[in-house]
Design an enzyme around this catalytic site. Structure first.
Site, PDB file in Angstrom:
ATOM      1  CE  LYS A 167      -4.198   1.454  -0.272  1.00 11.95           C
ATOM      2  NZ  LYS A 167      -5.004   1.102  -1.442  1.00 11.95           N
ATOM      3  CB  SER A 226      -7.948   1.209  -3.373  1.00 13.63           C
ATOM      4  OG  SER A 226      -7.673   1.134  -1.981  1.00 13.63           O
TER       5      SER A 226
END
Length: 589
Positions: free
Chosen positions: A191, A387
């Protein structure tokens, strides 16, 4: 004195009202003038469709922020309308070919460029011609121009073929110098959204994932050029590595272009293809005008519908604005489709790098309720469905992506600035507090997070990540650990997503509609679109007469031009509230 103030206030009020009336009348007059200049005309025989593609290309026509300083009420064609217009032109006997000038091509996503390229290839397959001319070809522009029968480059021009890259700013040193500590909580080693605030360069894991998907989308790009220009991918890769396109003659020698000449040579070539004399005028029709002139082919006697819900832009809490996905509005769109007796299925067209985790969850819930009501939901992915964009895609009955769609990025993060050092040591401003409990103060930038608070924030972030994994596991029919193995914030291409189970099939909106019709057992249907986008003039008036921050944002957009998207991405990150599920950057040609 009282009388004087009364007259003064009355005069000021009169001036203000007068200004508003003049502005409104002026805007309407300008809009009508532009509208009159764009009145739909019948396409004349022996015409050429003129494509310049200088404006942004949203998924849905006019579903984007309007430039309030342009006073331009011309519609901005969406990708779907653009492709439909090219397809209609291919079957239109009055359109003999396309004149492509992609020099001013606005920034465009990888998948969107591929969709337009495919439409051009299909147009050419009908034995109609495409002529391309450019003073300068960007990589995206050249990707489209390469489909042409003849590619002409100005004698001083450039073919900017040089490969793909990403450029990511890191702010940690700057924040350290000014005394701001960005407290970061994240789940997923890939991430990368938090890295600019806690590192000064890419982590090995992030560098690895970017390299992997860059190579994948670059190979897809080279494959398209190879097919169009008849050059091997290895040859094209070497040409790009040597930047041969910088020299027009080298571009010609390496077969990137077919001729080095000026625009009048392209016009003469068009006349030759159309069978015109040297002094005859070429009948050209702009793509936007042709789209307006093309007749609506929907059969309104058909009662059954499939709703196409265009979800493009950042996912935000509340209503949102044109070009964003506000959960309040999108919950209403999905609910309306679910409650309509005539709408039998939903196609969610997703082009989003993500955003608010809470807003994503609210949209996810509404999609599940629609499925529970017996209506199939199919997802069609555009440039991004990453996402939060994947969060709202995961429950779909079927997911279609383009080969170079960027998807996945299953992970979450939170950013909380601690400006206590900036305040105390740099500015000499000190804060003190009296509180009834350890957490009474809440989250504040003026005090560092306590160890207990930091632990709770990480627990909440991990909990949100587990929820994300569960949503994907349930939607895709995969075990939790299998999802975790391909999650951790990692970005995948559509090609890779097909192999790891995030995607069901490769294809565009047309394939998604076919799948939705099959699931709903519809032999015939028509489509209805959401959101119901307002006309540009109405959006323009609302921006000028709306909130102050809207006008300020419009001013910033006007000043920054093409760089506004980078500013907006950083601004969205800085202003994000709660846990976020989003990609930290956008990839374009």
């Amino acid at each position: 004195m009282g009388q004087f103030l009364k007259f003064l206030l009355a005069s000021c009020l009169g001036l203000f009202i007068g200004f508003c009336l003049l502005f409104g009348i002026g805007a309407i007059a300008i809009g009508q003038a532009i509208s009159a200049s764009e009145q739909v005309k019948d396409v004349e025989a022996n015409s050429v469709l003129h494509l310049t593609l200088e404006r942004p290309i949203p998924e849905q026509t006019n579903n984007l922020e309007i430039d309030p300083f342009a006073f331009n009420t011309e519609s901005t064609l969406g990708l779907t309308a653009m492709v439909e217009a090219i397809e209609k032109a291919a079957a239109d006997d009055d359109i003999k070919g396309i004149f492509l000038e992609p020099e001013q091509l606005a920034s465009i996503g990888l998948a969107s460029a591929s969709v337009i390229r495919d439409a051009l290839v299909e147009f050419k397959a009908t034995d109609k011609f495409i002529i391309a001319y450019g003073d300068y070809y960007t990589q995206a522009g050249y990707y489209l121009a390469a489909t042409a029968d003849e590619v002409i480059l100005n004698p001083l021009g450039i073919v900017d073929l040089r490969g793909f890259s990403t450029q990511i700013p890191f702010f940690k040193d700057m924040l350290d110098r000014i005394g701001v500590n960005m407290q970061v909580y994240y789940a997923g080693k890939f991430k990368g959204a938090t890295e600019p605030y806690r590192l000064n360069e890419l982590s090995d894991a992030n560098r690895q994932q970017i390299r992997t998907y860059l190579d994948d989308v670059y190979n897809h790009f080279l494959s398209g050029l190879s097919e169009s220009r008849g050059l091997t991918m290895d040859a094209l890769r070497q040409i790009a590595n040597d930047y041969e396109g910088m020299d027009p003659n080298a571009a010609l020698d390496n077969q990137l272009v077919d001729a080095i000449d000026h625009r009048d040579a392209a016009m003469n070539l068009l006349r030759e293809r159309l069978g015109l004399e040297a002094d005859e005028e070429i009948k050209q029709v702009r793509l936007s005008a042709y789209a307006k002139a093309s007749k609506d082919t929907k059969d309104y006697s058909v009662k059954d519908k499939i709703a196409i819900i265009y979800a493009e832009g950042a996912i935000v809490d509340g209503k949102g604005t044109p070009g964003t996905i506000g959960d309040e509005q999108y919950v209403k769109y999905i609910r309306e489709a679910r409650n309509s007796d005539r709408i039998k299925a939903v196609v969610l067209r997703v082009n989003s790098p993500g955003g608010s985790a809470m807003a994503s969850e609210n949209i996810w819930k509404e999609i599940r309720l629609t499925q529970e009501a017996g209506k199939p939901v199919v997802v069609s992915m555009g440039d991004y469905a990453a996402s939060g964009g994947y969060y709202i895609s995961a429950p779909a009955d079927s997911i279609f992506a383009e080969p170079n769609t960027l998807t996945g990025s299953i992970g979450v993060f939170s950013l909380i600035p601690d400006a206590s050092e900036l305040m105390n040591k740099k500015l000499g401003i000190h804060f003190d507090t009296v509180k009834t409990g350890d957490f009474s103060l809440g989250i504040t930038p003026f005090f560092p997070m306590s160890p207990q608070g930091a632990r709770l924030m990480q627990i909440r972030t991990d909990s949100m990540y587990e929820t994300f994994l569960r949503r994907v596991s349930e939607g895709r029919g995969l075990p939790r650990d299998s999802v975790h193995a391909i999650a951790q914030g990692r970005v995948w291409t559509g090609n890779a997503g097909l192999n790891n189970g995030l995607v069901d099939a490769l294809g565009g909106l047309d394939r998604a509609l076919e799948a939705a019709a099959a699931l709903a057992e519809l032999e015939e249907y028509r489509t209805t679109d959401y959101p119901k986008v307002k006309e540009p003039l109405q959006q323009l008036m609302e921006e000028w007469l709306g909130e102050e921050n809207v006008r300020a944002q419009a001013m910033m957009k006007y000043q920054l031009g093409d760089q506004y998207k980078h500013y907006k991405l950083l601004k969205d990150l800085a202003e994000s509230k709660g846990v976020q599920a989003r990609m930290p950057y956008l990839l374009e040609y």
